[in-house]
Design a protein around this motif. Structure first.
Motif: not given
Length: 389
Positions: A159, A173-174, A176-177, A343, A359-360
């Motif tokens: 994230g 980042a999102l 990747e989460a 989120v 970072k998320v």
């Protein structure tokens, strides 16, 4: 524009701010020829060597520097922490904390609400309101003697995203989460069976993917693609490429893996393939801090080629909305529509650093860390039962 981004990312003053002393090319150590570069940070509190990949050398250089930028910014709690207090004191002061009991990086049974800890400010995507998270869920200070709560939290780069613009960093980042949520069953159970659905590549739908596959095939490696998408309606692709190893019992092979989540399934497959090539070069070069001896032990089994009736990557692409612009808001809408309550966004840097790091945290999305699965949900079991039916 790409030339401008390259010039900015390789400017000595920019690299100096991030603690990067060297940026170099690893591509020639392998026979595939897809560009992979590295960036060295000798005093890093995480990895001293980060890598990047792309279809071109410029893309790979920028990718390596952005990977290094993520850790360079996130590993500095002195720049990020705004409050130091217990959860009870934080909420007593009228502040809101992220829902720790629903975040995969938190072992909530081990969390002590009376313990003083470092808090980093962020915001809710749904409300825009201010919210705080423990540094362990946001930062990347991996020093053994650092005062972090490793009983209750798993420090991870999941994230985390970096780019020259905030929107792109947050979207990276999102995605990747979401990617880690999709591949959590594979990581948890250590097998493709029941979770990964084979895909076939047919040229003609995506020029970049075709070119990357052609390079692998010319080098003697047939990339193996899989659909790993989970509950969020965004394509998550996996790619596996073999590499020869010499184990204690003789020669054998392992698979270098890569994964990607994008709005377009072909882009997700390309991202996965490029990451697999990067992973292969990581082990060929042997230079990263986190390589373990088992990474060079032969696998006991091979990954089969996709069956003749396996769907193509093009057919995989038709399962997802084609009219969605690849923006952070569009991705957040899809994530929340799939069941996530919100989120939470933590901007870790801004224009002053010349790079945006974000970072998320997403309650409800799964992730697997070095010591196994931290949280799961019924969706994982449903996927296993559905695929085995």
């Amino acid at each position: 524009m790409l030339a401008d981004a390259v010039a900015r990312c390789l400017a000595p003053e920019f690299l100096r701010k991030l603690g990067i002393t060297r940026v170099g090319d690893l591509t020639g150590l392998d026979t595939i020829g897809l560009p992979v570069w590295f960036a060295v940070q000798p005093n890093s509190r995480t990895l001293a060597l980060n890598q990047g990949k792309g279809l071109t050398h410029d893309q790979a250089r920028i990718s390596a520097v952005m990977e290094a930028a993520e850790s360079a910014i996130a590993e500095r709690p002195e720049r990020l922490v705004e409050r130091y207090c217990s959860l009870a004191e934080l909420t007593g002061a009228g502040e809101q904390a992220v829902p720790l009991d629903r975040l995969s990086g938190c072992l909530f049974d081990a969390f002590d609400p009376e313990r003083e800890r470092a808090w980093v400010p962020g915001k809710s995507w749904k409300t825009g309101g201010r919210v705080f998270a423990p540094y362990e869920l946001v930062g990347l200070d991996m020093r053994i003697d650092a005062p972090w709560d490793r009983d209750a939290f798993r420090i991870s780069s999941i994230g985390l995203g970096a780019s020259t613009g905030f929107e792109r960093a947050a979207l990276h980042a999102l995605l990747e989460a979401v990617e880690n949520d999709g591949l959590a069953p594979l990581e948890a159970f250590g097998t493709l069976d029941g979770f990964a659905r084979p895909l076939r590549h047919h040229p003609g739908s995506h020029a970049g993917l075709d070119a990357a596959v052609a390079k692998c095939v010319a080098a003697g490696f047939e990339p193996l693609f899989f659909d790993l998408s989970g509950k969020v309606p965004l394509p998550v692709a996996g790619c596996f490429i073999p590499r020869d190893v010499a184990g204690e019992k003789g020669p054998g092979s392992r698979y270098s893996a890569g994964f990607g989540c994008r709005f377009d399934a072909h882009e997700a497959a390309l991202a996965a393939l490029l990451e697999a090539v990067q992973s292969r070069l990581t082990h060929i070069s042997g230079a990263r801090d986190d390589i373990d001896l088992p990474d060079y032990a032969p696998f006991a089994r091979t990954i089969s080629a996709p069956p003749a009736d396996a769907p193509s990557i093009g057919a995989f692409a038709t399962r997802f909305p084609a009219n969605k612009a690849p923006t952070f808001d569009a991705a957040a809408e899809l994530v929340c529509a799939a069941g996530a309550e919100d989120v939470f966004i933590f901007p870790l840097s801004g224009g002053n650093e010349g790079v945006h790091v974000v970072k998320v945290l997403v309650p409800g999305l799964m992730a697997v860390f070095d010591d196994g699965l931290v949280t799961a949900d019924a969706g994982m079991i449903a996927r296993l039962l559905e695929d085995e039916a």
